[in-house]
Design a protein around this motif. Sequence first.
Motif, PDB file in Angstrom:
ATOM      1  N   LEU A 235       2.454  21.925   5.779  1.00 52.89           N
ATOM      2  CA  LEU A 235       3.270  22.798   4.939  1.00 52.89           C
ATOM      3  C   LEU A 235       4.748  22.448   5.040  1.00 52.89           C
ATOM      4  N   THR A 236       5.245  22.254   6.258  1.00 51.09           N
ATOM      5  CA  THR A 236       6.673  21.961   6.432  1.00 51.09           C
ATOM      6  C   THR A 236       7.042  20.581   5.903  1.00 51.09           C
ATOM      7  N   GLU A 237       6.069  19.667   5.880  1.00 51.71           N
ATOM      8  CA  GLU A 237       6.334  18.348   5.297  1.00 51.71           C
ATOM      9  C   GLU A 237       6.418  18.442   3.777  1.00 51.71           C
ATOM     10  N   ALA A 238       5.524  19.234   3.194  1.00 47.42           N
ATOM     11  CA  ALA A 238       5.518  19.384   1.734  1.00 47.42           C
ATOM     12  C   ALA A 238       6.680  20.244   1.246  1.00 47.42           C
ATOM     13  N   TYR A 239       7.042  21.260   2.023  1.00 46.40           N
ATOM     14  CA  TYR A 239       8.083  22.218   1.628  1.00 46.40           C
ATOM     15  C   TYR A 239       9.049  22.410   2.809  1.00 46.40           C
ATOM     16  N   PRO A 240      10.114  21.607   2.859  1.00 43.94           N
ATOM     17  CA  PRO A 240      10.986  21.571   4.045  1.00 43.94           C
ATOM     18  C   PRO A 240      11.715  22.871   4.356  1.00 43.94           C
ATOM     19  N   TYR A 241      11.723  23.842   3.430  1.00 39.83           N
ATOM     20  CA  TYR A 241      12.402  25.100   3.725  1.00 39.83           C
ATOM     21  C   TYR A 241      11.568  26.009   4.629  1.00 39.83           C
ATOM     22  N   TYR A 242      10.346  25.616   4.952  1.00 45.81           N
ATOM     23  CA  TYR A 242       9.557  26.353   5.942  1.00 45.81           C
ATOM     24  C   TYR A 242       9.864  25.835   7.339  1.00 45.81           C
ATOM     25  N   ALA A 243       9.653  26.703   8.319  1.00 43.78           N
ATOM     26  CA  ALA A 243       9.772  26.313   9.723  1.00 43.78           C
ATOM     27  C   ALA A 243       8.681  27.012  10.513  1.00 43.78           C
ATOM     28  N   ALA A 244       8.224  26.372  11.587  1.00 46.26           N
ATOM     29  CA  ALA A 244       7.232  27.010  12.454  1.00 46.26           C
ATOM     30  C   ALA A 244       7.825  28.272  13.061  1.00 46.26           C
ATOM     31  N   ASP A 245       7.009  29.290  13.238  1.00 41.99           N
ATOM     32  CA  ASP A 245       7.475  30.552  13.811  1.00 41.99           C
ATOM     33  C   ASP A 245       6.344  31.153  14.635  1.00 41.99           C
ATOM     34  N   VAL A 246       6.692  32.093  15.478  1.00 46.28           N
ATOM     35  CA  VAL A 246       5.717  32.758  16.341  1.00 46.28           C
ATOM     36  C   VAL A 246       5.950  34.260  16.292  1.00 46.28           C
ATOM     37  N   ILE A 247       4.879  35.008  16.066  1.00 45.50           N
ATOM     38  CA  ILE A 247       4.939  36.465  16.204  1.00 45.50           C
ATOM     39  C   ILE A 247       4.521  36.769  17.638  1.00 45.50           C
ATOM     40  N   GLU A 248       5.424  37.327  18.393  1.00 49.15           N
ATOM     41  CA  GLU A 248       5.225  37.431  19.838  1.00 49.15           C
ATOM     42  C   GLU A 248       4.222  38.510  20.226  1.00 49.15           C
ATOM     43  N   GLU A 249       3.557  38.225  21.316  1.00 48.24           N
ATOM     44  CA  GLU A 249       2.655  39.198  21.938  1.00 48.24           C
ATOM     45  C   GLU A 249       3.374  40.540  22.096  1.00 48.24           C
TER      46      GLU A 249
END
Length: 327
Positions: A235-249
């Motif tokens: 996804l981030t390669e196809a659409y660079p405005y995305y970034a990995a994220d984490v919803i914390e425990e």
Amino acid sequence: MRKKWLSPLALIFALLLFLAACGGDDNDSSEGDGGDSSTDPEMLQLATGGTSGTYYPLGGEMAKIISDNTDVSADAISSNASAENVMSIENGDVDIAFVQTDVVAHAVEGINAFDEPVEHVMAMGSLYPETIQIVTTAGTGIESVEDLAGKTVSVGAPGSGTFINAEQILEVHGMTMDDIDAQNLDFGESTGGIQDGNIDAAFITAGTPTGAVEGLAASVDVAIVPIAQEKIDELTEAYPYYAADVIEEGTYGLSEDVNTVAVLAALAVSDSLSEDLVYEMTKAIYENAEGMAHDKASFIKAETALDGIDIEVHPGAQKYFDEAGVE
């Protein structure tokens, strides 16, 4: 000594040159990407999002900051968020608005939900990560994006940032909207539908924790569908405005961290607003963010305000960031 007089033609030519020079000066002062301060409204309309999301309460605080720290007043109004907000600025219905960085980039290019490029929308600055949350409950058995196939899923209003996020996430999983029973609900309707059992899951793009999801978690066991790392990379390669994220425990009572992706929330403004006014608004918001009560205010910093911005920055905002040393 005989006096030399200009001929009538020479006088006319000289007069035309003088008028052209004066006209050029006027154009230079009003032309370009910032409006004339004499046309700035006394009351600004700040478009936010649905009342159960993050934009609306945060926008209310920002409207107060603008009203308290500039010569204009601002009123925060609810809306259908990003795509509608962009067009409201373009059409002159509002002056400043919350947008997702991906949606406003699409608008300037005239792609996806936008039939043609917008011309009067500029960036003020980015604010905080907007996490794509695929919300469901523990009892649905939905544990992956692929498990959404055949399920009733809220994907937000057509053309909204959430809708586009849902389309793109389904796309990298080899799916389309036709593979789900898509419902166009706002955040409050989505969580209400999950609670009532009318829908199985919902895409919600908002800063975490999101009020509507917190409300749901108070009555049911919330689960957030993770996105696999290889799909995040795709996804981030196809659409660079995305970034990995984490919803914390611990968020919404989750027992472990959940991997997902995020875009950025940002403020956009009309190019009709003057450089002076946008400078003052930008300065007011970024220098008073620490006093805001909303959790997401802690992310609002001048040093990260140009992150994810892929459209032209209003010269008033750029002036402030230049002074602050932001690159």
